[in-house]
Write a protein that holds these residues in place. Structure first.
Motif, PDB file in Angstrom:
ATOM      1  N   ARG A  39      45.025  45.483  38.096  1.00 32.43           N
ATOM      2  CA  ARG A  39      45.856  44.331  38.488  1.00 32.43           C
ATOM      3  C   ARG A  39      46.615  44.762  39.729  1.00 32.43           C
ATOM      4  O   ARG A  39      47.252  45.810  39.735  1.00 32.43           O
ATOM      5  N   HIS A  41      48.468  42.541  42.233  1.00 35.41           N
ATOM      6  CA  HIS A  41      49.397  41.670  42.949  1.00 35.41           C
ATOM      7  C   HIS A  41      50.609  42.488  43.377  1.00 35.41           C
ATOM      8  O   HIS A  41      51.161  43.252  42.574  1.00 35.41           O
ATOM      9  N   SER A  69      39.298  44.130  42.219  1.00 34.20           N
ATOM     10  CA  SER A  69      40.549  43.982  41.480  1.00 34.20           C
ATOM     11  C   SER A  69      40.424  42.934  40.396  1.00 34.20           C
ATOM     12  O   SER A  69      39.745  41.916  40.552  1.00 34.20           O
ATOM     13  N   GLU A  71      42.734  40.296  37.878  1.00 30.49           N
ATOM     14  CA  GLU A  71      43.880  39.409  38.132  1.00 30.49           C
ATOM     15  C   GLU A  71      45.180  40.063  37.646  1.00 30.49           C
ATOM     16  O   GLU A  71      45.142  40.843  36.705  1.00 30.49           O
ATOM     17  N   TYR A  73      45.411  38.985  41.637  1.00 33.53           N
ATOM     18  CA  TYR A  73      44.727  39.624  42.755  1.00 33.53           C
ATOM     19  C   TYR A  73      45.694  40.092  43.845  1.00 33.53           C
ATOM     20  O   TYR A  73      46.799  39.561  43.990  1.00 33.53           O
ATOM     21  N   LEU A  82      37.730  41.387  49.341  1.00 32.17           N
ATOM     22  CA  LEU A  82      38.172  41.394  47.950  1.00 32.17           C
ATOM     23  C   LEU A  82      37.020  40.968  47.058  1.00 32.17           C
ATOM     24  O   LEU A  82      36.447  39.893  47.228  1.00 32.17           O
ATOM     25  N   LYS A  84      36.440  40.018  43.400  1.00 31.49           N
ATOM     26  CA  LYS A  84      37.228  39.640  42.225  1.00 31.49           C
ATOM     27  C   LYS A  84      36.500  40.037  40.948  1.00 31.49           C
ATOM     28  O   LYS A  84      35.309  39.785  40.795  1.00 31.49           O
ATOM     29  N   PRO A  86      37.443  39.154  37.476  1.00 34.71           N
ATOM     30  CA  PRO A  86      38.370  38.453  36.581  1.00 34.71           C
ATOM     31  C   PRO A  86      38.224  38.869  35.131  1.00 34.71           C
ATOM     32  O   PRO A  86      37.118  39.039  34.618  1.00 34.71           O
TER      33      PRO A  86
END
Length: 438
Positions: A39, A41, A69, A71, A73, A82, A84, A86
């Motif tokens: 994670r 962010h 990554s 979430e 993000y 990036l 993702k 999820p």
């Protein structure tokens, strides 16, 4: 004893400004780098900030960088891809977000069941998903760089021949110990232990990883002690501060008697309670005082209750989800930034504030003394009176505030620079690649 060993190791190590990165001369071609973050962010903690600025610095050094990554993000600069990965992101979506199609994945079921029983399975599940993805799409990378997931999946990647580097910022055992000390009941301690049960995995994974790097001398020794590793087996590349982004803004006027802190308000590790407990005495002396808190307390949580009990709701302004540009402006508007952490593996908020040319009061928790040096006022951890006295000293002495602001900026420019961090990390990558090719 540990503090004496740390002091000796700091004296023996040359200043970063004096280090000439080996990689700059030995290897000229760019690398294909994949950074992993379960994670990422930037408002979820220092790990997200680390991924953003390390990836940017590596890109500016000429490398090709992808970030995989989960979430929530990360915020990434242009030119960085990036990918993702999820998961269920149950901490934001809640247990009720499970849908029938999620049940087709054993990893989803593990993540949901763990959350249902009070656990935190994101690092483990992220590792499972990443292994599956990289087996099919990741053989072209020169380096896979895991940002502290410390999951079983990382050992599987290592076993399958992927060139793996792992950053451990600090051992989460520190978070657990501090959270347990702050717990108010036996049941709360049970819940805390359950949530931190992923540490059992980390304790088994970390000693088996071949290429571990950390961000401070303090973390190097704490990681070695927590995970049963030899300190010399852990390499050191300090974090950096982007001094182009975090910079003084002469056109911005200081807000009189504005304090600022960037903390996870309900995390005992970050020490927000000690700062808040210092406010009544400060407000009595400076009736105009305001605290800007970057980080919102949980509704009904311990921090919100403390603020209400002390009658400070009108004196504390909380902001969250702000842009980097807004954060830089807030640092510049503050007369003093307080970093009350009980423990930090590095201490990015302290470095950011100093880079912005704002005077800092910092605890001496963890690696913070390595970062701030003599360019701020240091106070003992868990000491509200010491915080109050340091703030009073700075409010009452404008010349001292200005001197520390100037010295803090110089320290960040001369010692903690992302360009140096990227060059030293590149050097470490090449050592890993060279060992793998022997």
């Amino acid at each position: 004893m540990r503090s004496e060993q740390l002091a000796k190791s700091q004296q023996a190590r040359p200043q970063i400004a004096d280090v000439v990165p080996i990689a700059e001369g030995l290897h000229q071609h760019s690398l294909k780098i994949c950074i992993l973050g379960y994670r990422s962010h930037p408002y979820g903690g220092g790990q997200g900030i680390y991924i953003r600025y390390l990836s940017k610095a590596l890109r500016e050094a000429g490398h090709e960088v992808d970030v995989i990554s989960g979430e929530p993000y990360p915020h990434l600069d242009d030119g960085i891809r990036l990918i993702k990965m999820p998961g269920l992101n149950l901490f934001e979506n809640g247990l009720g977000s499970l849908r029938p199609h999620h049940l087709r994945s054993a990893t989803n079921i593990i993540e949901w069941t763990s959350k249902l029983t009070g656990g935190f399975a994101e690092p483990y599940c992220f590792g499972r998903r990443v292994v599956k993805y990289l087996r099919e799409h990741g053989r072209h990378y020169d380096i896979i760089h895991d940002n502290q997931s410390l999951s079983w999946g990382m050992l599987q990647l290592q076993k399958e021949g992927f060139p793996l580097v792992t950053t451990i910022h600090h051992p989460i055992t520190s978070d657990l110990d501090i959270a347990l000390k702050a717990a108010r009941s036996a049941w709360q301690r049970v819940l805390i232990r359950r949530w931190h049960s992923f540490i059992t995995m980390q304790r088994k994974v970390a000693p088996k990883l071949r290429n571990v790097v950390t961000v401070s001398e303090c973390s190097r020794h704490d990681i070695a002690e927590a995970f049963g590793m030899a300190p010399e087996s852990i390499d050191l590349v300090h974090c950096g501060i982007d001094t182009d982004v975090f910079h003084p803004m002469p056109e911005v006027e200081k807000k009189p008697f504005r304090l600022m802190a960037t903390v996870s308000a309900d995390a005992p590790l970050k020490g927000a309670h000690y700062l808040i407990n210092a406010l009544p005495a400060l407000i009595e002396r400076y009736p105009e005082l305001e605290l800007l808190l970057v980080g919102k307390p949980k509704p009904g949580g311990s921090t919100e209750r403390l603020i209400e009990r002390l009658g400070l709701a009108e004196r504390i302004r909380c902001v969250t989800g702000i842009s980097t540009e807004e954060l830089v402006r807030y640092y510049n508007e503050a007369e003093i930034v307080v970093v009350p952490s009980v423990y930090e593996g590095f201490g990015l908020p302290a470095g950011e504030a100093m880079a912005c040319g704002t005077a800092v009061v910092s605890s001496n928790g963890g690696a913070l003394p390595e970062v701030v040096g003599d360019a701020c006022i240091q106070v003992p951890v868990r000491d509200s009176d010491a915080i109050s006295n340091a703030v009073i000293k700075l409010f009452d002495d404008p010349e001292l505030r200005q001197r520390l602001a100037r010295e803090g900026r110089e320290r960040m420019e001369n010692i903690f620079c992302w360009r140096k961090a990227a060059l030293e990390m590149t050097d470490f990558y090449w050592k890993v690649i060279d060992r793998a090719n022997r």
